[in-house]
Structures are given as C-alpha cells and as structure tokens.
Design a protein around this motif. Structure first.
Motif, PDB file in Angstrom:
ATOM      1  N   GLY A 150      -5.492  10.202   2.124  1.00  0.00           N
ATOM      2  CA  GLY A 150      -5.028  10.362   3.504  1.00  0.00           C
ATOM      3  C   GLY A 150      -4.411   9.090   4.047  1.00  0.00           C
ATOM      4  O   GLY A 150      -3.380   9.124   4.735  1.00  0.00           O
ATOM      5  N   ALA A 151      -5.025   7.959   3.743  1.00  0.00           N
ATOM      6  CA  ALA A 151      -4.476   6.678   4.201  1.00  0.00           C
ATOM      7  C   ALA A 151      -3.124   6.406   3.550  1.00  0.00           C
ATOM      8  O   ALA A 151      -2.203   5.914   4.204  1.00  0.00           O
ATOM      9  CB  ALA A 151      -5.453   5.555   3.880  1.00  0.00           C
ATOM     10  N   ALA A 152      -2.976   6.732   2.282  1.00  0.00           N
ATOM     11  CA  ALA A 152      -1.697   6.509   1.594  1.00  0.00           C
ATOM     12  C   ALA A 152      -0.613   7.383   2.194  1.00  0.00           C
ATOM     13  O   ALA A 152       0.531   6.944   2.344  1.00  0.00           O
ATOM     14  CB  ALA A 152      -1.846   6.789   0.102  1.00  0.00           C
ATOM     15  N   GLU A 153      -0.957   8.617   2.531  1.00  0.00           N
ATOM     16  CA  GLU A 153       0.038   9.499   3.141  1.00  0.00           C
ATOM     17  C   GLU A 153       0.463   8.990   4.510  1.00  0.00           C
ATOM     18  O   GLU A 153       1.642   9.022   4.850  1.00  0.00           O
ATOM     19  CB  GLU A 153      -0.511  10.921   3.247  1.00  0.00           C
ATOM     20  N   SER A 154      -0.496   8.491   5.294  1.00  0.00           N
ATOM     21  CA  SER A 154      -0.125   7.970   6.614  1.00  0.00           C
ATOM     22  C   SER A 154       0.688   6.688   6.486  1.00  0.00           C
ATOM     23  O   SER A 154       1.615   6.464   7.257  1.00  0.00           O
ATOM     24  CB  SER A 154      -1.371   7.740   7.475  1.00  0.00           C
ATOM     25  N   LEU A 189     -20.505  10.227  -7.954  1.00  0.00           N
ATOM     26  CA  LEU A 189     -19.293  11.026  -8.101  1.00  0.00           C
ATOM     27  C   LEU A 189     -18.859  11.603  -6.756  1.00  0.00           C
ATOM     28  O   LEU A 189     -17.667  11.605  -6.437  1.00  0.00           O
ATOM     29  CB  LEU A 189     -19.510  12.143  -9.123  1.00  0.00           C
ATOM     30  N   CYS A 190     -19.810  12.068  -5.953  1.00  0.00           N
ATOM     31  CA  CYS A 190     -19.479  12.584  -4.614  1.00  0.00           C
ATOM     32  C   CYS A 190     -18.897  11.474  -3.747  1.00  0.00           C
ATOM     33  O   CYS A 190     -17.934  11.692  -2.999  1.00  0.00           O
ATOM     34  CB  CYS A 190     -20.712  13.183  -3.950  1.00  0.00           C
ATOM     35  N   GLY A 191     -19.465  10.268  -3.839  1.00  0.00           N
ATOM     36  CA  GLY A 191     -18.923   9.128  -3.103  1.00  0.00           C
ATOM     37  C   GLY A 191     -17.518   8.767  -3.562  1.00  0.00           C
ATOM     38  O   GLY A 191     -16.644   8.439  -2.743  1.00  0.00           O
ATOM     39  N   MET A 192     -17.282   8.849  -4.869  1.00  0.00           N
ATOM     40  CA  MET A 192     -15.945   8.578  -5.397  1.00  0.00           C
ATOM     41  C   MET A 192     -14.941   9.610  -4.890  1.00  0.00           C
ATOM     42  O   MET A 192     -13.817   9.258  -4.530  1.00  0.00           O
ATOM     43  CB  MET A 192     -15.987   8.579  -6.928  1.00  0.00           C
ATOM     44  N   ALA A 193     -15.358  10.874  -4.851  1.00  0.00           N
ATOM     45  CA  ALA A 193     -14.466  11.932  -4.355  1.00  0.00           C
ATOM     46  C   ALA A 193     -14.154  11.715  -2.878  1.00  0.00           C
ATOM     47  O   ALA A 193     -13.009  11.876  -2.442  1.00  0.00           O
ATOM     48  CB  ALA A 193     -15.101  13.296  -4.577  1.00  0.00           C
ATOM     49  N   ALA A 194     -15.163  11.324  -2.103  1.00  0.00           N
ATOM     50  CA  ALA A 194     -14.936  11.055  -0.677  1.00  0.00           C
ATOM     51  C   ALA A 194     -14.004   9.862  -0.497  1.00  0.00           C
ATOM     52  O   ALA A 194     -13.085   9.896   0.334  1.00  0.00           O
ATOM     53  CB  ALA A 194     -16.272  10.804   0.018  1.00  0.00           C
ATOM     54  N   ALA A 195     -14.212   8.807  -1.283  1.00  0.00           N
ATOM     55  CA  ALA A 195     -13.344   7.626  -1.190  1.00  0.00           C
ATOM     56  C   ALA A 195     -11.913   7.965  -1.574  1.00  0.00           C
ATOM     57  O   ALA A 195     -10.957   7.499  -0.933  1.00  0.00           O
ATOM     58  CB  ALA A 195     -13.885   6.507  -2.088  1.00  0.00           C
ATOM     59  N   LEU A 196     -11.744   8.792  -2.594  1.00  0.00           N
ATOM     60  CA  LEU A 196     -10.394   9.184  -3.002  1.00  0.00           C
ATOM     61  C   LEU A 196      -9.722  10.030  -1.922  1.00  0.00           C
ATOM     62  O   LEU A 196      -8.530   9.865  -1.663  1.00  0.00           O
ATOM     63  CB  LEU A 196     -10.430   9.945  -4.327  1.00  0.00           C
ATOM     64  N   THR A 197     -10.487  10.898  -1.289  1.00  0.00           N
ATOM     65  CA  THR A 197      -9.934  11.716  -0.204  1.00  0.00           C
ATOM     66  C   THR A 197      -9.466  10.836   0.944  1.00  0.00           C
ATOM     67  O   THR A 197      -8.365  11.024   1.485  1.00  0.00           O
ATOM     68  CB  THR A 197     -10.986  12.729   0.289  1.00  0.00           C
ATOM     69  N   ILE A 198     -10.270   9.855   1.308  1.00  0.00           N
ATOM     70  CA  ILE A 198      -9.896   8.925   2.380  1.00  0.00           C
ATOM     71  C   ILE A 198      -8.681   8.108   1.975  1.00  0.00           C
ATOM     72  O   ILE A 198      -7.749   7.927   2.757  1.00  0.00           O
ATOM     73  CB  ILE A 198     -11.097   8.028   2.734  1.00  0.00           C
ATOM     74  N   ALA A 199      -8.679   7.620   0.734  1.00  0.00           N
ATOM     75  CA  ALA A 199      -7.551   6.811   0.257  1.00  0.00           C
ATOM     76  C   ALA A 199      -6.273   7.632   0.214  1.00  0.00           C
ATOM     77  O   ALA A 199      -5.191   7.128   0.527  1.00  0.00           O
ATOM     78  CB  ALA A 199      -7.862   6.251  -1.132  1.00  0.00           C
ATOM     79  N   ALA A 246       0.828  -1.208   0.000  1.00  0.00           N
ATOM     80  CA  ALA A 246       0.000   0.000   0.000  1.00  0.00           C
ATOM     81  C   ALA A 246       0.859   1.254   0.000  1.00  0.00           C
ATOM     82  O   ALA A 246       0.550   2.227  -0.690  1.00  0.00           O
ATOM     83  CB  ALA A 246      -0.935  -0.004   1.200  1.00  0.00           C
ATOM     84  N   ALA A 247       1.938   1.240   0.754  1.00  0.00           N
ATOM     85  CA  ALA A 247       2.805   2.416   0.807  1.00  0.00           C
ATOM     86  C   ALA A 247       3.475   2.681  -0.540  1.00  0.00           C
ATOM     87  O   ALA A 247       3.674   3.831  -0.928  1.00  0.00           O
ATOM     88  CB  ALA A 247       3.866   2.239   1.888  1.00  0.00           C
ATOM     89  N   ARG A 248       3.790   1.611  -1.278  1.00  0.00           N
ATOM     90  CA  ARG A 248       4.446   1.770  -2.588  1.00  0.00           C
ATOM     91  C   ARG A 248       3.455   2.082  -3.701  1.00  0.00           C
ATOM     92  O   ARG A 248       3.716   2.918  -4.565  1.00  0.00           O
ATOM     93  CB  ARG A 248       5.190   0.489  -2.961  1.00  0.00           C
ATOM     94  N   VAL A 249       2.330   1.396  -3.699  1.00  0.00           N
ATOM     95  CA  VAL A 249       1.434   1.418  -4.857  1.00  0.00           C
ATOM     96  C   VAL A 249       0.279   2.414  -4.706  1.00  0.00           C
ATOM     97  O   VAL A 249      -0.168   2.984  -5.699  1.00  0.00           O
ATOM     98  CB  VAL A 249       0.891  -0.006  -5.111  1.00  0.00           C
ATOM     99  N   ALA A 250      -0.186   2.641  -3.496  1.00  0.00           N
ATOM    100  CA  ALA A 250      -1.370   3.488  -3.293  1.00  0.00           C
ATOM    101  C   ALA A 250      -1.221   4.886  -3.889  1.00  0.00           C
ATOM    102  O   ALA A 250      -2.165   5.378  -4.519  1.00  0.00           O
ATOM    103  CB  ALA A 250      -1.723   3.560  -1.812  1.00  0.00           C
ATOM    104  N   PRO A 251      -0.080   5.564  -3.734  1.00  0.00           N
ATOM    105  CA  PRO A 251       0.008   6.899  -4.350  1.00  0.00           C
ATOM    106  C   PRO A 251      -0.165   6.883  -5.872  1.00  0.00           C
ATOM    107  O   PRO A 251      -0.818   7.759  -6.434  1.00  0.00           O
ATOM    108  CB  PRO A 251       1.408   7.379  -3.962  1.00  0.00           C
ATOM    109  N   ARG A 252       0.380   5.873  -6.526  1.00  0.00           N
ATOM    110  CA  ARG A 252       0.222   5.781  -7.992  1.00  0.00           C
ATOM    111  C   ARG A 252      -1.232   5.527  -8.369  1.00  0.00           C
ATOM    112  O   ARG A 252      -1.760   6.128  -9.301  1.00  0.00           O
ATOM    113  CB  ARG A 252       1.093   4.660  -8.542  1.00  0.00           C
ATOM    114  N   LEU A 253      -1.863   4.605  -7.644  1.00  0.00           N
ATOM    115  CA  LEU A 253      -3.264   4.298  -7.931  1.00  0.00           C
ATOM    116  C   LEU A 253      -4.162   5.496  -7.631  1.00  0.00           C
ATOM    117  O   LEU A 253      -5.120   5.750  -8.364  1.00  0.00           O
ATOM    118  CB  LEU A 253      -3.709   3.073  -7.138  1.00  0.00           C
ATOM    119  N   ASN A 254      -3.845   6.214  -6.577  1.00  0.00           N
ATOM    120  CA  ASN A 254      -4.625   7.415  -6.260  1.00  0.00           C
ATOM    121  C   ASN A 254      -4.499   8.465  -7.357  1.00  0.00           C
ATOM    122  O   ASN A 254      -5.473   9.152  -7.678  1.00  0.00           O
ATOM    123  CB  ASN A 254      -4.191   8.000  -4.915  1.00  0.00           C
TER     124      ASN A 254
END
Length: 133
Positions: A114-118, A102-112, A50-58
């Motif tokens: 933040g999780a990728a950064e942590s 679309l709003c749900g997708m934006a919320a999921a991306l925001t959460i993802a 997740a730490a390696r791949v999540a930023p690219r996928l995001n």
C-alpha cells in the motif's frame, strides 16, 4: 535401482528445506536492504528511491512469502511422517511461532504494498506537475 528410490525422498526433503531457508533469508535480506537504503538517504531521495524500488522488492517478498508456507508444509510432512505423526510439544510451539511470524510478514507486505502504491501515485503526480511547468 532401489538405491535411487531411497535417495530421492532425502534429496527432495533437502531441496524443500533449502528452498525454505532461502525464502526466509531472501525476505530478511530484501527487507533489511530497503530499510538501510531508506535510512541512509535524505527525504527527497528516499521518496524517489522508494517509488522506483519498492514495487520490485515487494514482488521479491511476495515470491518468498508464497513459497515459505508451501515448503514449510512439505518439511512438516517429512518430519511428521518420520515421527509417525507424534510431534513433541516444543516442535508444535516453534511451529506456532513460525505461523505467527508468517502472519506478521504478510501484514508487513500488505502495508509495504500500500505504501509503495501511494508513493508511486505521488511520484506520478509530481511528474505531471513537472510536465505542466
């Protein structure tokens, strides 16, 4: 010459529609592949992956979510213009559901994001610990 002018709006409309479909498909494919890969790995593998791949996928999902409303607005314009801006109730209901999605997708991306950064900062702290040992 007039034949080319008639074909251009149809070609442009088809291009917008296909880009819209591809962006939605990209979002689903990227999200599903991440969930499947995370589910098939152990805890330590999952954190490293997740730490390696999540930023690219995001970033891929960010591109998709940026293009989706743009192509959706273009498609809406073509449909509304063809119907003289008199849209059926079912169309408006589907459009409302797509906006909620679309709003749900934006919320999921925001959460993802933040999780990728942590996860990334946690991985960097782990690397620092390894360097100190």
């Amino acid at each position: 010459m007039s034949r080319l002018r008639v074909g251009r709006p149809t070609m442009l409309r088809s291009a917008f529609l296909w880009i819209h479909v591809l962006c939605g498909s990209l979002w689903v494919a990227v999200s599903l592949s991440f969930v499947l890969a995370a589910g098939a790995s152990t805890g330590e593998e999952r954190a490293g992956f997740a730490a390696r791949v999540a930023p690219r996928l995001n970033r891929l999902n960010l591109a998709a979510i940026a293009l989706l409303p743009l192509t959706g607005i273009a498609n809406f314009f073509y449909v509304a213009r063809a119907r003289h801006f008199s849209l059926p109730t079912a169309f408006v209901e589907v459009l409302s559901a797509k906006l909620l999605l679309l709003c749900g997708m934006a919320a999921a991306l925001t959460i993802a994001w933040g999780a990728a950064e942590s996860l990334g900062s946690g991985a960097q702290r782990g690397e620092r610990r390894l360097l100190c040992l």
